[in-house]
Design a protein around this motif. Structure first.
Motif, PDB file in Angstrom:
ATOM      1  N   ARG A 133       1.951   1.962  -3.568  1.00 14.81           N
ATOM      2  CA  ARG A 133       0.878   2.599  -4.327  1.00 14.81           C
ATOM      3  C   ARG A 133       0.769   4.087  -3.971  1.00 14.81           C
ATOM      4  O   ARG A 133       0.514   4.930  -4.840  1.00 14.81           O
ATOM      5  CB  ARG A 133      -0.446   1.884  -4.089  1.00 14.81           C
ATOM      6  N   TRP A 147      -4.599   0.435 -13.718  1.00 12.22           N
ATOM      7  CA  TRP A 147      -3.950   1.641 -13.193  1.00 12.22           C
ATOM      8  C   TRP A 147      -4.150   2.813 -14.151  1.00 12.22           C
ATOM      9  O   TRP A 147      -4.413   3.951 -13.716  1.00 12.22           O
ATOM     10  CB  TRP A 147      -2.471   1.381 -12.953  1.00 12.22           C
ATOM     11  N   SER A 188       0.829  -1.203   0.000  1.00  6.50           N
ATOM     12  CA  SER A 188       0.000   0.000   0.000  1.00  6.50           C
ATOM     13  C   SER A 188       0.867   1.257   0.000  1.00  6.50           C
ATOM     14  O   SER A 188       0.495   2.284  -0.593  1.00  6.50           O
ATOM     15  CB  SER A 188      -0.965   0.004   1.191  1.00  6.50           C
TER      16      SER A 188
END
Length: 281
Positions: free
Chosen positions: A86, A267, A83
């Motif tokens: 990201r 994405w 995470s």
């Protein structure tokens, strides 16, 4: 005399040419220095009345302007390096991103049984889940470089279910992107509750998502008048965005697998979603 003047003229041209080239290179270097983001990430602590949470804030330190903020909600394994990666990727795009901690105290699951327990505790006490999400939003909005009128949220697996549930609960989010999310949510939308645009990116071969789950979810979103796009990627199973999915699938005998094509395509869809949503706000 004429030869001397010609020689002097040629030397002058050479000096001007070299100076011009040098100035162009310096200008080019200056442009590059301005354009290349310098992502800075730091651990940050925030809390509700009952829980301390350990998040991760990422932003471009070269950009001092106000810009949109994006919440990143982790998979059911908990707030981990994935995470945070990201969040860094979002910072490279020019956003301020906060990878949140929905479990509290930075807890991470060591095996699927524990992950299911942690996730169930959050979704089973949704008032507490909302309090933790609200604390994360306030933390993000309080960053000096965040335009607090432009906030979005993305999530993976458990995190995808969380952001969809928060959108359904009426939180003022310009956009929500959910990747390989569970669709049996604790809160389904009512008319007008979903404020922003929603992207749901799923694996077409995800065995955890039943056809009935999909049809029920779409029916609820349609009835509520939500602005959403539901995409399925052929050949992709659960956790298709995570490069660690293959090893975790093998370790725990779970149908998890990374799919580079689906990861990249989803994405890119998210990038367009965020750009369009923030531009229209």
């Amino acid at each position: 005399m004429k030869l001397k003047l010609l020689y002097t003229f040629l030397i002058g041209l050479l000096v001007v040419s070299c100076t011009s080239t040098s100035n162009k290179e310096e200008a080019s270097d200056a442009v590059i220095d301005v354009m290349v983001p310098m992502v800075e990430g730091k651990e940050t602590t925030y809390s509700t009345d009952s829980t301390v949470m350990i998040g991760y804030l990422a932003f471009d330190a070269n950009d001092s302007s106000k810009r949109p903020g994006v919440i990143v909600v982790h998979e059911w394994w908990g707030h981990n390096e994935y995470s945070r990666q990201r969040a860094d990727m979002l910072a490279e795009l020019g956003y301020v991103a906060l990878a949140v901690d929905m479990y509290g105290d930075g807890k991470q699951a060591a095996h699927p049984g524990e992950a299911g327990e942690f996730a169930g505790m959050v979704m089973g006490n949704f008032d507490e889940a909302k309090a933790r999400f609200e604390a994360a939003i306030e933390t993000l909005k309080n960053h000096p470089n965040v335009d607090d009128d432009k906030i979005a949220a993305i999530g993976y697996c458990f995190g995808g279910s969380v952001v969809l549930s928060m959108a359904n609960s009426g939180y003022d989010l310009d956009a929500v992107a959910a990747f390989h999310a569970g669709l049996q949510l604790p809160v389904m939308p009512d008319s007008g509750t979903v404020k922003g645009r929603v992207l749901i990116a799923q694996g077409a071969e995800d065995p955890f998502i039943a056809d009935q789950h999909i049809s029920d979810f779409k029916a609820a979103m349609d009835a509520a008048g939500a602005n959403y796009e539901y995409i399925e990627y052929e050949g992709a199973v659960h956790a298709f965005t995570s490069k660690g999915a293959d090893s975790l699938g093998a370790k725990f005998n779970l149908p998890l697998a990374y799919n580079a094509a689906a990861d990249s395509a989803s994405w890119e869809k998210m990038k367009v979603l965020l750009s369009d949503a923030f531009m229209s706000n």
